[in-house]
Design a protein around this motif. Structure first.
Motif, PDB file in Angstrom:
ATOM      1  N   GLY A  92      18.161   8.733  21.855  1.00  0.00           N
ATOM      2  CA  GLY A  92      18.471  10.024  22.060  1.00  0.00           C
ATOM      3  C   GLY A  92      19.246  10.318  23.288  1.00  0.00           C
ATOM      4  N   THR A  93      19.343  11.472  23.416  1.00  0.00           N
ATOM      5  CA  THR A  93      20.991  11.959  23.976  1.00  0.00           C
ATOM      6  C   THR A  93      20.273  12.028  25.964  1.00  0.00           C
ATOM      7  OG1 THR A  93      19.851  13.902  24.226  1.00  0.00           O
ATOM      8  CG2 THR A  93      20.908  13.065  21.866  1.00  0.00           C
ATOM      9  N   GLY A  94      21.074  12.060  26.097  1.00  0.00           N
ATOM     10  CA  GLY A  94      21.478  12.009  28.019  1.00  0.00           C
ATOM     11  C   GLY A  94      22.807  12.909  28.504  1.00  0.00           C
ATOM     12  N   GLU A  95      22.800  13.993  29.528  1.00  0.00           N
ATOM     13  CA  GLU A  95      23.915  14.697  30.285  1.00  0.00           C
ATOM     14  C   GLU A  95      24.694  13.524  30.605  1.00  0.00           C
ATOM     15  OE1 GLU A  95      25.749  18.073  30.836  1.00  0.00           O
ATOM     16  OE2 GLU A  95      24.620  17.594  29.661  1.00  0.00           O
ATOM     17  N   GLY A  96      25.669  13.160  31.061  1.00  0.00           N
ATOM     18  CA  GLY A  96      26.711  12.997  31.311  1.00  0.00           C
ATOM     19  C   GLY A  96      27.223  10.823  31.985  1.00  0.00           C
ATOM     20  N   LEU A  97      27.857  10.946  32.148  1.00  0.00           N
ATOM     21  CA  LEU A  97      28.336   9.266  32.826  1.00  0.00           C
ATOM     22  C   LEU A  97      27.262   8.638  32.961  1.00  0.00           C
ATOM     23  CD1 LEU A  97      30.190   7.951  31.015  1.00  0.00           C
ATOM     24  CD2 LEU A  97      30.792   7.322  33.171  1.00  0.00           C
ATOM     25  N   ASP A  98      25.740   9.296  33.309  1.00  0.00           N
ATOM     26  CA  ASP A  98      25.069   8.703  34.857  1.00  0.00           C
ATOM     27  C   ASP A  98      23.972   8.263  33.833  1.00  0.00           C
ATOM     28  OD1 ASP A  98      26.738   9.311  37.101  1.00  0.00           O
ATOM     29  OD2 ASP A  98      25.594  10.830  37.968  1.00  0.00           O
ATOM     30  N   ALA A  99      23.757   9.095  32.709  1.00  0.00           N
ATOM     31  CA  ALA A  99      22.844   8.943  32.322  1.00  0.00           C
ATOM     32  C   ALA A  99      23.293   7.248  30.638  1.00  0.00           C
ATOM     33  CB  ALA A  99      22.967  10.139  30.832  1.00  0.00           C
ATOM     34  N   LEU A 100      24.411   7.603  30.258  1.00  0.00           N
ATOM     35  CA  LEU A 100      24.972   6.618  29.701  1.00  0.00           C
ATOM     36  C   LEU A 100      24.812   4.489  30.780  1.00  0.00           C
ATOM     37  CD1 LEU A 100      26.376   5.021  27.096  1.00  0.00           C
ATOM     38  CD2 LEU A 100      28.434   6.218  28.034  1.00  0.00           C
ATOM     39  N   THR A 125      31.098  14.585  21.758  1.00  0.00           N
ATOM     40  CA  THR A 125      32.031  15.522  20.604  1.00  0.00           C
ATOM     41  C   THR A 125      32.817  16.049  21.315  1.00  0.00           C
ATOM     42  OG1 THR A 125      30.118  16.238  19.033  1.00  0.00           O
ATOM     43  CG2 THR A 125      32.465  17.500  18.887  1.00  0.00           C
ATOM     44  N   VAL A 126      34.528  15.563  21.160  1.00  0.00           N
ATOM     45  CA  VAL A 126      35.014  16.220  22.028  1.00  0.00           C
ATOM     46  C   VAL A 126      36.404  17.215  21.031  1.00  0.00           C
ATOM     47  CG1 VAL A 126      34.950  14.416  23.557  1.00  0.00           C
ATOM     48  CG2 VAL A 126      37.059  14.004  21.557  1.00  0.00           C
ATOM     49  N   PRO A 127      37.371  17.739  22.010  1.00  0.00           N
ATOM     50  CA  PRO A 127      37.982  18.435  21.170  1.00  0.00           C
ATOM     51  C   PRO A 127      39.089  18.054  20.796  1.00  0.00           C
ATOM     52  CG  PRO A 127      37.932  19.317  23.366  1.00  0.00           C
ATOM     53  CD  PRO A 127      36.670  18.683  23.708  1.00  0.00           C
ATOM     54  N   GLY A 128      39.470  18.091  19.388  1.00  0.00           N
ATOM     55  CA  GLY A 128      41.225  17.537  19.426  1.00  0.00           C
ATOM     56  C   GLY A 128      42.451  17.580  18.144  1.00  0.00           C
ATOM     57  N   THR A 161      32.961  12.918  32.361  1.00  0.00           N
ATOM     58  CA  THR A 161      31.402  12.092  33.394  1.00  0.00           C
ATOM     59  C   THR A 161      30.758  12.991  32.944  1.00  0.00           C
ATOM     60  OG1 THR A 161      32.744  11.690  35.305  1.00  0.00           O
ATOM     61  CG2 THR A 161      31.159  12.779  35.764  1.00  0.00           C
ATOM     62  N   HIS A 162      30.493  14.315  32.105  1.00  0.00           N
ATOM     63  CA  HIS A 162      29.875  15.243  32.285  1.00  0.00           C
ATOM     64  C   HIS A 162      29.323  15.833  30.819  1.00  0.00           C
ATOM     65  CE1 HIS A 162      30.483  16.547  36.184  1.00  0.00           C
ATOM     66  NE2 HIS A 162      31.362  16.561  36.281  1.00  0.00           N
ATOM     67  N   ALA A 163      29.827  14.919  29.451  1.00  0.00           N
ATOM     68  CA  ALA A 163      29.981  15.034  28.631  1.00  0.00           C
ATOM     69  C   ALA A 163      27.800  14.334  27.444  1.00  0.00           C
ATOM     70  CB  ALA A 163      30.485  13.932  27.509  1.00  0.00           C
ATOM     71  N   GLU A 164      27.864  15.621  26.798  1.00  0.00           N
ATOM     72  CA  GLU A 164      26.295  14.714  26.258  1.00  0.00           C
ATOM     73  C   GLU A 164      26.767  13.924  25.340  1.00  0.00           C
ATOM     74  OE1 GLU A 164      22.599  16.209  26.195  1.00  0.00           O
ATOM     75  OE2 GLU A 164      23.780  17.273  26.798  1.00  0.00           O
ATOM     76  N   TYR A 165      25.758  13.443  25.662  1.00  0.00           N
ATOM     77  CA  TYR A 165      26.036  11.890  24.437  1.00  0.00           C
ATOM     78  C   TYR A 165      24.547  11.198  24.007  1.00  0.00           C
ATOM     79  CZ  TYR A 165      29.762   9.946  27.991  1.00  0.00           C
ATOM     80  OH  TYR A 165      31.138  10.046  28.523  1.00  0.00           O
ATOM     81  N   HIS A 166      25.457  11.264  23.456  1.00  0.00           N
ATOM     82  CA  HIS A 166      23.641  10.481  21.512  1.00  0.00           C
ATOM     83  C   HIS A 166      24.146   9.164  21.921  1.00  0.00           C
ATOM     84  CE1 HIS A 166      23.400  14.122  19.257  1.00  0.00           C
ATOM     85  NE2 HIS A 166      24.577  14.794  19.631  1.00  0.00           N
ATOM     86  N   PHE A 167      22.858   8.029  22.529  1.00  0.00           N
ATOM     87  CA  PHE A 167      22.972   6.555  22.974  1.00  0.00           C
ATOM     88  C   PHE A 167      22.272   6.345  21.438  1.00  0.00           C
ATOM     89  CE2 PHE A 167      21.644   9.253  26.502  1.00  0.00           C
ATOM     90  CZ  PHE A 167      23.234   8.964  26.580  1.00  0.00           C
ATOM     91  N   GLY A 168      22.871   4.778  21.226  1.00  0.00           N
ATOM     92  CA  GLY A 168      22.655   4.341  20.211  1.00  0.00           C
ATOM     93  C   GLY A 168      22.816   2.823  20.589  1.00  0.00           C
ATOM     94  N   LEU A 169      21.448   2.281  20.304  1.00  0.00           N
ATOM     95  CA  LEU A 169      21.455   0.628  20.592  1.00  0.00           C
ATOM     96  C   LEU A 169      22.648  -0.369  19.260  1.00  0.00           C
ATOM     97  CD1 LEU A 169      20.914  -1.782  22.220  1.00  0.00           C
ATOM     98  CD2 LEU A 169      18.574  -1.516  20.830  1.00  0.00           C
ATOM     99  N   VAL A 170      23.309  -1.168  20.093  1.00  0.00           N
ATOM    100  CA  VAL A 170      23.578  -1.671  19.111  1.00  0.00           C
ATOM    101  C   VAL A 170      23.568  -3.054  18.646  1.00  0.00           C
ATOM    102  CG1 VAL A 170      26.496  -1.919  17.634  1.00  0.00           C
ATOM    103  CG2 VAL A 170      26.228  -0.218  19.295  1.00  0.00           C
TER     104      VAL A 170
END
Length: 215
Positions: free
Chosen positions: A49-57, A81-84, A200-209
């Protein structure tokens, strides 16, 4: 001349978040050319799933650790996703003891570039790796002991950033903050400015490696 220096990353020493990551061990990679979901697929991760922010990670990481044996090397990775430079990059972040994310760099970089830094916690081993199209260009634990297909290509850039290197690649006395310098070097190669707010505020996609298969 580079416009990025180790001083731009002095914030890591006053950040409770980053200090905790370094104390426990982390892996962070920046990947060009693939989306977060694809990065997790290449890492053979089971979507969580996904989660908002580092606290969710952190919550996902802690829940996984509570449910597994201490010696289990599987881990939760967060990708966003981040700008680069040249457009969007994927950031992969995990509290993995440092080696989990880095073992996937050949696959993550197969059609582009991947740059990673990590710390294993405890008595730290701190690694930097730069891959292009599946091949390690430059890697090091100590910046004066580089390896890869082009071990000296980054030396001029490293000196400008703040690494303390003598002629011939020998370290000379007290150096700049090595971890901050590594983050600056990562930015120089990717165009991604890592900040506490971004992590801290990124929208993360989570995966179990899963654990690395035994040889």
């Amino acid at each position: 001349m580079t416009s990025v220096t180790a001083q731009d990353y002095a914030w890591i020493r006053s950040s409770r978040m980053f200090c905790a990551a370094m104390a426990g061990g982390y892996g962070l990679a920046l990947v060009r050319g693939i989306a977060p979901a694809e990065a997790l697929r290449l890492m053979e991760a089971e979507p969580q799933g996904t989660g908002e922010g580092l606290d969710a990670l952190v919550e996902q990481h802690e829940d996984h650790r509570d449910a597994t044996d201490y010696w289990d090397d599987s881990f939760i990775a967060g990708a966003c996703t981040v700008p680069g430079r040249g457009g969007e990059w994927t950031l992969v972040f995990a509290f993995d003891g440092s080696s989990g994310v880095s073992r996937f760099l050949p696959a993550l970089s197969l059609n582009g570039r991947a740059v990673s830094h990590s710390t294993n916690g405890g008595k730290p081993i701190e690694l930097f790796d730069w891959y292009e199209n599946g091949e390690l260009q430059t890697g090091f634990e100590w910046p004066t002991r580089r390896y890869g297909s082009t071990p000296d290509e980054l030396v001029p850039m490293m000196r400008e950033i703040g690494f303390d290197l003598a002629e011939g690649g020998v370290c000379t006395g007290a150096s700049a903050d090595a971890k901050a310098a590594v983050l600056a070097l990562t930015e120089q190669l990717t165009g991604v400015r890592l900040t506490e707010e971004l992590l801290t505020h990124a929208e993360y996609h989570f995966g179990l490696v899963p654990e690395q298969p035994a040889d």
